[in-house]
Design a protein around this motif. Structure first.
Motif, PDB file in Angstrom:
ATOM      1  N   VAL A  28       2.214   7.307  -3.118  1.00 19.29           N
ATOM      2  CA  VAL A  28       3.633   7.033  -2.937  1.00 19.29           C
ATOM      3  C   VAL A  28       3.920   5.660  -3.514  1.00 19.29           C
ATOM      4  O   VAL A  28       3.216   4.699  -3.239  1.00 19.29           O
ATOM      5  CB  VAL A  28       4.006   7.058  -1.437  1.00 19.29           C
ATOM      6  N   LYS A  29       4.979   5.584  -4.333  1.00 15.41           N
ATOM      7  CA  LYS A  29       5.365   4.308  -4.932  1.00 15.41           C
ATOM      8  C   LYS A  29       6.872   4.241  -5.013  1.00 15.41           C
ATOM      9  O   LYS A  29       7.486   5.214  -5.408  1.00 15.41           O
ATOM     10  CB  LYS A  29       4.771   4.163  -6.326  1.00 15.41           C
ATOM     11  N   PRO A  30       7.474   3.139  -4.721  1.00 19.20           N
ATOM     12  CA  PRO A  30       6.884   1.961  -4.087  1.00 19.20           C
ATOM     13  C   PRO A  30       6.773   2.176  -2.592  1.00 19.20           C
ATOM     14  O   PRO A  30       7.405   3.078  -2.039  1.00 19.20           O
ATOM     15  CB  PRO A  30       7.873   0.847  -4.393  1.00 19.20           C
ATOM     16  N   ALA A  31       6.017   1.350  -1.937  1.00 20.55           N
ATOM     17  CA  ALA A  31       5.873   1.434  -0.492  1.00 20.55           C
ATOM     18  C   ALA A  31       7.198   1.038   0.155  1.00 20.55           C
ATOM     19  O   ALA A  31       7.852   0.117  -0.309  1.00 20.55           O
ATOM     20  CB  ALA A  31       4.756   0.508  -0.016  1.00 20.55           C
ATOM     21  N   THR A  39       3.443  -2.741  -1.607  1.00 23.57           N
ATOM     22  CA  THR A  39       4.826  -2.768  -2.063  1.00 23.57           C
ATOM     23  C   THR A  39       4.904  -2.720  -3.588  1.00 23.57           C
ATOM     24  O   THR A  39       5.739  -2.021  -4.154  1.00 23.57           O
ATOM     25  CB  THR A  39       5.537  -4.036  -1.542  1.00 23.57           C
ATOM     26  N   ASP A  40       4.014  -3.440  -4.237  1.00 27.06           N
ATOM     27  CA  ASP A  40       4.034  -3.499  -5.703  1.00 27.06           C
ATOM     28  C   ASP A  40       3.450  -2.252  -6.364  1.00 27.06           C
ATOM     29  O   ASP A  40       3.964  -1.794  -7.384  1.00 27.06           O
ATOM     30  CB  ASP A  40       3.252  -4.720  -6.202  1.00 27.06           C
ATOM     31  N   SER A  41       2.362  -1.720  -5.800  1.00 29.74           N
ATOM     32  CA  SER A  41       1.617  -0.657  -6.481  1.00 29.74           C
ATOM     33  C   SER A  41       1.750   0.713  -5.855  1.00 29.74           C
ATOM     34  O   SER A  41       1.434   1.710  -6.492  1.00 29.74           O
ATOM     35  CB  SER A  41       0.120  -1.011  -6.509  1.00 29.74           C
ATOM     36  N   GLY A  42       2.150   0.782  -4.597  1.00 34.35           N
ATOM     37  CA  GLY A  42       2.205   2.054  -3.902  1.00 34.35           C
ATOM     38  C   GLY A  42       1.045   2.185  -2.937  1.00 34.35           C
ATOM     39  O   GLY A  42       0.253   1.260  -2.759  1.00 34.35           O
ATOM     40  N   TYR A  43       0.965   3.350  -2.303  1.00 41.21           N
ATOM     41  CA  TYR A  43      -0.061   3.565  -1.292  1.00 41.21           C
ATOM     42  C   TYR A  43      -0.407   5.042  -1.219  1.00 41.21           C
ATOM     43  O   TYR A  43       0.328   5.896  -1.709  1.00 41.21           O
ATOM     44  CB  TYR A  43       0.404   3.043   0.072  1.00 41.21           C
ATOM     45  N   ILE A  44      -1.530   5.334  -0.588  1.00 40.56           N
ATOM     46  CA  ILE A  44      -1.953   6.712  -0.368  1.00 40.56           C
ATOM     47  C   ILE A  44      -1.366   7.146   0.965  1.00 40.56           C
ATOM     48  O   ILE A  44      -1.577   6.492   1.990  1.00 40.56           O
ATOM     49  CB  ILE A  44      -3.487   6.840  -0.368  1.00 40.56           C
ATOM     50  N   ASP A  45      -0.608   8.239   0.948  1.00 43.97           N
ATOM     51  CA  ASP A  45       0.045   8.735   2.147  1.00 43.97           C
ATOM     52  C   ASP A  45      -0.995   8.992   3.244  1.00 43.97           C
ATOM     53  O   ASP A  45      -2.023   9.612   2.999  1.00 43.97           O
ATOM     54  CB  ASP A  45       0.816  10.016   1.835  1.00 43.97           C
ATOM     55  N   GLY A  46      -0.728   8.492   4.425  1.00 40.50           N
ATOM     56  CA  GLY A  46      -1.619   8.691   5.554  1.00 40.50           C
ATOM     57  C   GLY A  46      -2.627   7.578   5.770  1.00 40.50           C
ATOM     58  O   GLY A  46      -3.308   7.543   6.794  1.00 40.50           O
ATOM     59  N   ALA A  47      -2.728   6.666   4.814  1.00 44.04           N
ATOM     60  CA  ALA A  47      -3.664   5.551   4.957  1.00 44.04           C
ATOM     61  C   ALA A  47      -3.110   4.529   5.951  1.00 44.04           C
ATOM     62  O   ALA A  47      -1.902   4.334   6.049  1.00 44.04           O
ATOM     63  CB  ALA A  47      -3.919   4.882   3.611  1.00 44.04           C
TER      64      ALA A  47
END
Length: 136
Positions: free
Chosen positions: A122-125, A48-56
């Motif tokens: 992607v940011k934010p989650a 939520t704070d940093s984002g994520y890699i799509d599909g992970a």
């Protein structure tokens, strides 16, 4: 925080590139039809704070054993693990290897290194990503 002090001490003595994959190499390995499983072992708040890699798929390290059902059934499936800086991702990698997975790497430097290399994320989650916390 040191979640696993003994493992952390062990990992700190391993060479810096031990089973680590460079972020750019990981992205290139995805190709058009990725035949890999991307495992994000960070806590949901980190996404939520940093984002994520799509599909992970997000399974916090501390909940990995409770959520083995989300892992690929084929032990030869390429799996890439990561956390924020690499420690938890390395622990997850070694854990999966002990469980019999034969093709596991960890992103060297974790998500922070992924972002540092200007790779897509992607940011934010979205708030509903917390469902991947696997509240089982």
């Amino acid at each position: 925080p040191d979640l696993f002090p003994i493992l952390d001490k062990y990992i700190s003595n391993l060479p810096g590139d031990y089973n680590a994959a460079a972020p750019v190499a990981v992205l290139k390995s995805f190709g058009d039809k990725p035949q890999r499983f991307l495992l994000d072992v960070r806590e949901p708040k980190e996404l939520t704070d940093s984002g994520y890699i799509d599909g992970a798929v997000n399974v916090p390290l501390r909940k990995l054993f409770e959520n083995l059902k989300v892992l690929p059934r084929d032990l030869n499936t390429p799996i890439v693990t990561f956390c924020a800086i690499g420690h938890r991702g390395s622990i997850a990698m070694m854990t999966l290897q002990l469980l019999g997975y034969t093709n596991v790497k960890s992103i060297g430097g974790g998500f922070n290194n992924w972002v540092k290399n200007s790779l897509p994320f992607v940011k934010p989650a979205p708030a509903n990503l917390a469902a991947s916390e696997n509240k089982s």
